[in-house]
Design an enzyme around this catalytic site. Sequence first.
Site, PDB file in Angstrom:
ATOM      1  N   ASP A 106      34.809  43.260  35.379  1.00  0.00           N
ATOM      2  CA  ASP A 106      36.201  43.575  35.116  1.00  0.00           C
ATOM      3  C   ASP A 106      36.339  44.683  34.089  1.00  0.00           C
ATOM      4  OD1 ASP A 106      39.186  43.003  34.766  1.00  0.00           O
ATOM      5  OD2 ASP A 106      38.599  41.293  35.999  1.00  0.00           O
ATOM      6  N   HIS A 329      43.178  42.749  31.480  1.00  0.00           N
ATOM      7  CA  HIS A 329      42.935  42.208  32.816  1.00  0.00           C
ATOM      8  C   HIS A 329      41.775  41.222  32.820  1.00  0.00           C
ATOM      9  CE1 HIS A 329      41.768  42.314  37.134  1.00  0.00           C
ATOM     10  NE2 HIS A 329      43.055  42.520  37.341  1.00  0.00           N
ATOM     11  N   SER A 499      44.218  39.650  41.982  1.00  0.00           N
ATOM     12  CA  SER A 499      43.315  39.582  40.832  1.00  0.00           C
ATOM     13  C   SER A 499      43.308  38.203  40.201  1.00  0.00           C
ATOM     14  CB  SER A 499      43.731  40.592  39.760  1.00  0.00           C
ATOM     15  OG  SER A 499      43.204  41.847  40.001  1.00  0.00           O
TER      16      SER A 499
END
Length: 574
Positions: A106, A329, A499
């Site tokens: 990520d 994220h 995601s």
Amino acid sequence: MTVTFPRVSLPVLLAATLLSACARRPQASTPAAASAAVSVPTAPVPVVPETPAPAPKPAPLGDQSAAQWYLKDPQLDKVPGVGATRTYAELLKSLTPTPVVVAVIDSGIDTAHVDLKPVLWTNAKEIPGNGIDDDKNGYVDDVHGWNFLGGPDGRNVNAETLEVTRIVAAGRKRFKGKTAATVKPTEKADYALYQKAEKAYKARLAEETERAGQVESMAGPLTQMVGNMKQALNVEKLDTTALKNANTDDPNLKRAVGGMLEMMRQTGASDADALLKELDAASKQERSMLDNSLNLDFNPRADIIKDNPADVTQRYYGNNDLHGPDPMHGTHVSGIIAAVRDNNLGVQGLAPAPVRIMMVRAVPDGDERDKDIANAIRYAVDNGASIINMSFGKEFSPQRPAVEAAFKYAATKNVLLVHAAGNENHNLDVSDNYPASFYMNNAPVPNLLTVGASGPKDNASLPADFSNYSKKAVDVFAPGVGIFSTLPGSTFGNESGTSMASPVTAGVAAVLKSYFPKLTAPELKRIIMQSAQVHHTQVQVPGTEKKADFSTLSVTGGVVDMYEAVKLAQKAAL
């Protein structure tokens, strides 16, 4: 695209709801940040020395897991969650979990997060901070993972180009003055790829240029209108309560209030100021898209990482900074999988305490490179990961063989790969999204699960309106709308996207592997697919005006069901 967050069509939304003063409902995906983050006390300074400590936080807010709708059970709670709470209460209470490592490829992670620090994978063979590769694996001080987007001097790549930009930039130099008829036979495949990329690049550039102009043109009028509405309604905060309680006979103000309410509903903004912040973020996003992602001359990698991007055999580059320029994220994804469950604070990860998170930073603000993804997978496999979450994707994959070789390597080591299907509301039977669910010879990848995003209601909106889908290339859906999890600075908040659906599924896989450690990667995939809760609800097909049976949007036709998966695993263990 890069990390798989859906993008809100703010220019269209603003024009349709506010400036036209009518409450139409344009198709727009759920916003990436749907609610304000909540804070807990500061955790210790992150492992990476150059990362500043988070600012002091208010007193603990305690257990926030009630906000995690996706933990609910479709049978008991009548909510299309994965049934995690019921599973722990009924099926797992007398069983003992075993250690499992889940690698998260990520953007980075906040290693100091109060709800994540206790569950970080630690390389016991590495002595932190001594500048020596103690375990001789080729990576110096890789205590909690590795960063393939870093340079030897500690700097990091943040913004990157899209893959289509890189293909066009190289192709214009390589094929200048050539045509399909004049290129060498050995170059025809590369030339065809370049021509395809040129078409896609020009269309994307035109689209983003228009979007940037729209967003920037909205900022001034919206800011002025918010100020005028606050003054007209005599309020300091223009939230839904103030708008719904507005008492006015002015028809223009009534239309503006209605438009503002609809806009806040569509974007998930808590008040008008939050909406302005979102518009500002959208403006910066569009500007970055033009200045960086679609800029043919932009190449930060050459100065920072100093590797040869074309050489997929290079493995030993990068640094150990897992935080990176923007760990939002990866922090959110990691919390979904394994945030501490029993500290009565923040959120509950899906997986139990022995599960550990290994961060492998390889996803920039732009498209990830195939070389980095292949190396990230190999790093995770070589350092003990049993499951790898991959919440990213893109339209082109010029070094696809290297990624597929890494997939096969993971398969030989019994590692399950879980991949987000993407947020373009495309049918992947006819649109490209990489990494793909099939090898180049069209054979299925036996250790790969591809996951679409579903919502909190079993109605027409069960498939998230941004989610990609496919009867062949998307294996299963999982909750991916309004997912409450960890955010940097020991905070928490909602995010939406495939995601989020991917780590929900990876978390379920980690539960199965932890309680039933003999399960192989193909068995984990089979159990998760066979146990999926099949829905025959008539739903809106993402990106279209068509209705279809939800069961036709994926291979299984269902939503991940942890309760039923554990029951299947118990039978398999007998």
